[in-house]
Design a protein around this motif. Structure first.
Motif, PDB file in Angstrom:
ATOM      1  N   ASP A   1      -5.009  -0.270   5.839  1.00  0.00           N
ATOM      2  CA  ASP A   1      -4.990  -1.031   7.467  1.00  0.00           C
ATOM      3  C   ASP A   1      -6.285  -0.236   8.162  1.00  0.00           C
ATOM      4  O   ASP A   1      -6.287  -0.672   9.490  1.00  0.00           O
ATOM      5  N   GLY A   2      -7.362   0.027   7.660  1.00  0.00           N
ATOM      6  CA  GLY A   2      -8.489   0.392   8.764  1.00  0.00           C
ATOM      7  C   GLY A   2      -8.315   1.976   8.706  1.00  0.00           C
ATOM      8  O   GLY A   2      -9.028   2.358   9.805  1.00  0.00           O
ATOM      9  N   VAL A   3      -7.463   2.322   8.140  1.00  0.00           N
ATOM     10  CA  VAL A   3      -6.719   3.605   9.172  1.00  0.00           C
ATOM     11  C   VAL A   3      -7.116   4.771   7.344  1.00  0.00           C
ATOM     12  O   VAL A   3      -7.140   4.827   7.070  1.00  0.00           O
ATOM     13  N   LYS A   5      -6.319   8.195   5.694  1.00  0.00           N
ATOM     14  CA  LYS A   5      -5.569   8.836   5.226  1.00  0.00           C
ATOM     15  C   LYS A   5      -6.579  10.351   4.089  1.00  0.00           C
ATOM     16  O   LYS A   5      -5.360  10.905   4.375  1.00  0.00           O
TER      17      LYS A   5
END
Length: 70
Positions: A1-3, A5
């Motif tokens: 999701d483009g995040v 981690k």
């Protein structure tokens, strides 16, 4: 999701330090010494923090499971 981690490991060689520490190809390192690895700046601050540490907790995700190693 483009995040971001964390940082995923690939190309771990036999007898290398990551291998000797129990890390495996595909492991996602999400935290070092309590610092979440969400961008390069925080990752660098985590590495600076552990230079003199005798013990460092590392949180990884392996096959969807969160594992804390010290």
């Amino acid at each position: 999701d483009g995040v971001v981690k964390g940082y995923k490991l690939y190309g771990i060689r036999p007898a290398s330090i990551p291998k000797l520490l129990g890390l495996k190809n595909g492991d996602l390192i999400t935290s070092i010494a309590g610092v979440s690895l969400v961008d390069l700046d925080t990752a660098m601050s985590a590495f600076a923090k552990i230079k003199t540490a005798k013990s460092v907790p590392v949180v990884i995700e392996r096959k969807g499971e969160s594992i804390t190693m010290t």
